[in-house]
Design an enzyme around this catalytic site. Structure first.
Site, short mmCIF file in Angstrom:
data_model
loop_
_atom_site.label_atom_id
_atom_site.label_comp_id
_atom_site.label_asym_id
_atom_site.label_seq_id
_atom_site.Cartn_x
_atom_site.Cartn_y
_atom_site.Cartn_z
CD GLU A 169 -3.14 0.84 0.33
OE1 GLU A 169 -2.50 1.85 0.01
OE2 GLU A 169 -4.53 0.84 0.27
NE ARG A 216 -5.20 -3.07 8.93
CZ ARG A 216 -5.24 -2.70 7.96
NH1 ARG A 216 -4.91 -1.51 7.67
NH2 ARG A 216 -5.79 -3.20 6.91
CG ASP A 237 -7.46 -0.04 -1.55
OD1 ASP A 237 -6.62 0.71 -0.72
OD2 ASP A 237 -7.22 -1.26 -1.42
CG ASN A 240 -8.48 2.57 1.21
OD1 ASN A 240 -7.29 2.52 1.32
ND2 ASN A 240 -9.22 1.39 1.32
CG ASN A 250 -6.56 0.82 5.07
OD1 ASN A 250 -6.15 -0.15 5.31
ND2 ASN A 250 -7.52 1.44 4.45
#
Length: 300
Positions: A15, A98, A196, A146, A100
Site C-alpha cells: 500500500e 489500525r 482503494d 482509504n 490504513n
C-alpha cells in the site's frame, strides 16, 4: 493500457506508494507485516525498515525524516531505517483498530484514517496530524478509511471510504485544515472492484485503484471515466506518479487472501507495477514538522 511488473515484492498487503524526487526512490508499506520499503528503479535495490506493528502509511518529512501512521499512533524517524519514536497518539487507538492509509495536504499536515480489524461498519475515523503534533479527529463513522488527495489549488479534498463504493469530494479550507460539503464524485459499479488508494495528477484528474478489479481508473475533474489501466494482479491497492518526469504511474498490490489457484493465475500479486499513461503527477506533499516538536519514546 496495461501495467508492467517492476518489482516482485510479494507484499501481503502492499500500500501507500510515495515517490521521493530527492532520492529517486519509491516508498511503500506492507501494512500487516509492519514494513516500510524503499525501492530504487535505477539500481533495482530494495531496502526494508521494520516498524514492529501494523503501518498504514508513510509520508516524507521536509527535513528528510520519515513519518509513519502506526497502529499505536504517529511515529517519526530521522531517516529511513532509523529508530521510530512516537510523535503523537490518537483518540480511538485500540488493539482491534489500525491505521490504513494516509497522505500530507499541501500545507504539510498529515491525514490518516483507521479501520477495525474485523471490518465492522463505522468503527474507523479520519485524523489530521498538525505540524505542532496536535491530532484532530476530522471524520467519524468511517468503515475502511482509504485513499485521499487534494487539488493543486487546495479547494477540494477527495476521499474514499471503501465500502461506500464511491470516490467522494469535500470542500477544503487550506488555512484551517477543515472539510465540509461532502458529496459523491464518482461511483464504482458492481463487479468493477472496490475503490482503494488514489492520487491526483497535475491536471486534477483522479486515479483510483480498484481492489478486486485488477485496475486503476482515471476520472476527469467532472467525474467522468477517462481511462483504465489494467493490472495483472486482482488486489490493486494504490498508485502514485513518480520517475524523473513524474510520468510513471507506480501501482501497489496485495496477495493476502488469494487462493493457490488465484496466485497461480496472478503470481506477481503483492508486487509493484508501472504504467506510462500519458499524464504527469506532482511531487508528494511533505510533513512540515514544527521546530521544537520532538518525538518522545521509542516505538516498542
Amino acid at each position: 493500457m496495461k501495467a508492467e511488473p517492476v518489482l516482485d515484492a510479494r507484499c501481503s498487503l502492499g500500500e501507500g506508494p510515495v515517490w521521493d524526487e530527492r532520492e529517486a526512490r519509491l516508498y511503500f508499506v506492507d501494512i500487516m507485516a509492519g514494513r516500510v520499503h524503499r525501492y530504487s528503479p535505477a539500481s533495482g535495490a530494495l531496502e526494508t525498515m521494520e516498524t514492529r506493528e501494523p503501518v498504514g502509511a508513510a509520508a516524507l518529512c521536509d527535513d528528510g525524516g520519515l513519518l509513519c501512521a502506526l497502529q499505536s499512533g504517529f511515529a517519526v524517524a530521522g531517516r529511513f531505517g532509523a529508530e521510530l519514536r512516537l510523535l503523537a497518539s490518537y483518540e480511538g487507538a485500540a488493539p482491534d483498530i489500525r491505521m490504513n492509509d494516509g497522505k500530507c495536504d499541501p500545507q504539510g499536515r498529515f491525514w490518516a484514517g483507521t479501520m477495525a480489524m474485523d471490518f465492522r461498519p463505522g468503527a474507523g475515523a479520519l485524523y489530521r496530524l498538525d505540524p505542532d503534533g496536535r491530532v484532530t479527529r476530522v471524520l467519524e463513522g468511517v468503515t475502511i478509511s482509504n485513499g485521499l488527495d487534494w487539488t493543486a489549488d487546495g479547494s477540494r479534498m477527495y476521499y474514499i471510504d471503501s465500502p461506500r463504493r464511491m470516490i467522494e469530494v469535500f470542500d477544503f479550507d487550506p488555512g484551517r485544515g477543515t472539510i465540509s460539503n461532502r458529496r459523491p464524485f464518482a461511483a464504482i459499479e458492481d463487479g468493477a472492484g472496490i475503490p482503494d488508494g488514489m492520487t491526483l495528477d497535475a491536471e486534477g484528474r483522479v486515479w483510483a485503484a480498484l481492489w478486486g478489479g485488477g485496475a486503476v481508473r482515471c476520472y476527469g475533474p467532472d467525474g467522468k471515466l477517462l481511462e483504465v489501466v489494467e493490472v495483472p494482479a486482482p488486489l490493486t491497492t494504490s498508485c502514485a506518479f513518480g520517475g524523473p518526469d513524474f510520468a510513471e504511474l507506480y501501482i501497489t498490490t496485495a496477495r493476502e487472501g488469494l487462493t493457490e489457484s488465484q496466485l497461480a493465475q496472478a503470481p506477481l500479486s503483492g508486487g509493484i507495477f508501472r504504467a506510462r499513461p500519458g499524464a504527469r503527477g506532482r511531487p508528494a506533499n511533505r510533513f512540515r514538522r514544527a521546530q521544537g516538536n520532538r518525538a518522545a519514546d521509542p516505538v516498542s
